[in-house]
Write an enzyme that holds these catalytic residues in place. Structure first.
Site, PDB file in Angstrom:
ATOM      1  N   SER A  70     -26.950  28.604 -11.980  1.00  0.00           N
ATOM      2  CA  SER A  70     -25.873  29.216 -11.735  1.00  0.00           C
ATOM      3  C   SER A  70     -26.027  30.087 -10.295  1.00  0.00           C
ATOM      4  CB  SER A  70     -24.581  30.022 -12.466  1.00  0.00           C
ATOM      5  OG  SER A  70     -25.377  30.739 -13.317  1.00  0.00           O
ATOM      6  N   LEU A  71     -25.158  30.295  -9.744  1.00  0.00           N
ATOM      7  CA  LEU A  71     -25.656  31.844  -9.073  1.00  0.00           C
ATOM      8  C   LEU A  71     -25.454  30.756  -7.732  1.00  0.00           C
ATOM      9  CD1 LEU A  71     -27.189  34.466 -10.753  1.00  0.00           C
ATOM     10  CD2 LEU A  71     -25.020  34.579 -10.583  1.00  0.00           C
ATOM     11  N   CYS A  72     -24.352  30.248  -7.567  1.00  0.00           N
ATOM     12  CA  CYS A  72     -24.976  29.720  -5.903  1.00  0.00           C
ATOM     13  C   CYS A  72     -23.320  29.151  -5.059  1.00  0.00           C
ATOM     14  CB  CYS A  72     -25.218  28.040  -6.010  1.00  0.00           C
ATOM     15  SG  CYS A  72     -24.887  27.202  -7.966  1.00  0.00           S
ATOM     16  N   GLY A  73     -22.171  30.231  -5.938  1.00  0.00           N
ATOM     17  CA  GLY A  73     -21.244  29.871  -4.864  1.00  0.00           C
ATOM     18  C   GLY A  73     -20.672  29.354  -5.450  1.00  0.00           C
ATOM     19  N   PHE A  84     -21.213  25.961  -5.234  1.00  0.00           N
ATOM     20  CA  PHE A  84     -21.826  23.928  -5.572  1.00  0.00           C
ATOM     21  C   PHE A  84     -21.390  23.660  -6.704  1.00  0.00           C
ATOM     22  CE2 PHE A  84     -25.873  22.250  -5.612  1.00  0.00           C
ATOM     23  CZ  PHE A  84     -25.977  21.059  -5.101  1.00  0.00           C
TER      24      PHE A  84
END
Length: 325
Positions: A86-89, A91
């Site tokens: 995760s931690l990709c907005g 996406f």
């Protein structure tokens, strides 16, 4: 109002978080560069195969194979690309929403159980299983280590099932990488292959930079025009088609080239998705770092105000005591 100790502790916490987001942004930027190089290395092969197919289609418009013929749709396979982490907005959220809308649309049209999902990425695989979809295989390792051989295996399996009538339509759901600041959510038909549509699809990319700026985002707007062939007088002329001698016949050659195009489509979608993931994570971490900088500025201002107020109060107590004495 919080005490000086509480504010100082919060400043230390935000500063620590900022270091993490800044490091993750630099890691994503490095991975994005490698993903851009991978796409750039693949583009010459893609361009040459496109040129050959265009020439063949111009020479033999009636040449057909089983992979480019429309037929009634009873069962659909979706190849969905997401990330493993995760931690990709937004996406992964955008991919999952499009997958759900597509599955629901086919469920209304063809009935429940008419869609099967090939998840490439851990996030979409977990969500598809949670929603009770018919999940085929586990290809999470492809996201971390893109492999053309495994993409060919998946494409061959889908082609075999399409040829045997087990599925009547295959679609790809992924993010198309245009630039570091622009990734387009795409739903594209994989089988049957629409040769004309595939040859006219968007090839514009910005592979020169991984810096998210307005200039990078506006890059494609200035370079959308197709290259035109002009003669000595400056007038546009139609390019000549290559004169190929085909052995043994056009249909046999197309039956070999069209599967190669399918392999290329799947591998290109994987590279697009990987590059888009790193770009989205880089943007998300850059935004988080900027927010941390702004929060640190506000906390330092609050800390200085509280400290000055405490000093002023102490001075007033000292002055007041002196006057009383």
């Amino acid at each position: 109002m919080p005490s000086l100790k509480e504010i100082k502790g919060r400043i230390a916490s935000v500063n620590s978080t900022r270091k993490i987001t800044s490091a993750m942004k630099m890691v994503a930027s490095s991975k994005l560069h490698h993903a851009q190089v991978a796409i750039q290395n693949m583009l010459p092969y893609e361009a040459l195969l496109e040129h050959i197919l265009k020439s063949f289609l111009a020479a033999e418009a009636e040449a057909q194979t089983i992979y480019d013929q429309e037929r009634p749709v009873r069962r659909v396979a979706l190849v969905v690309f997401s990330s493993n982490s995760s931690l990709c907005g937004g996406f992964n959220a955008n991919i999952i929403k499009l997958m759900q809308r597509t599955v629901n649309a086919y469920a209304e049209e063809l009935g429940e159980g008419s869609v099967e999902v090939y998840p490439i990425g851990r996030k979409v695989a977990e969500k598809a299983r949670k929603l009770g979809y018919d999940v085929k295989g586990d290809y999470a390792e492809l996201v971390d280590h893109p492999n053309v051989r495994q993409c060919i295996d998946i494409a061959m399996e889908l082609g075999r099932r399409y040829a045997n009538g087990e599925v009547d339509r295959v679609e790809l759901i992924y993010h198309h990488f245009k630039s570091a600041g622009s990734q387009v959510l795409t739903n594209k038909t994989f089988l049957p292959i629409d040769l004309e549509g595939e040859l006219e699809r968007d090839h514009e990319r910005d592979l020169t930079s991984n810096i998210v700026t307005k200039k990078a985002q506006d890059y494609l707007k200035k370079n959308r025009g197709r290259k035109k062939t002009v003669d000595a007088s400056g007038k546009e002329v139609a390019p000549l088609h290559d004169n190929f001698i085909v052995e043994p016949d056009m249909n046999t050659v197309l039956s070999q080239l069209i599967p190669k195009l399918a392999h290329l489509m799947l591998y290109t979608a994987l590279l697009d998705s990987v590059a888009s993931e790193h770009a989205a994570r880089m943007v998300a971490m850059q935004t988080a770092t900027d927010n941390a900088d702004e929060l640190l500025r506000q906390l330092n201002l609050q800390y200085n105000k509280s400290r000055q107020q405490a000093i002023t109060s102490e001075l007033l107590d000292i002055v007041g005591g002196s006057i009383n004495n």
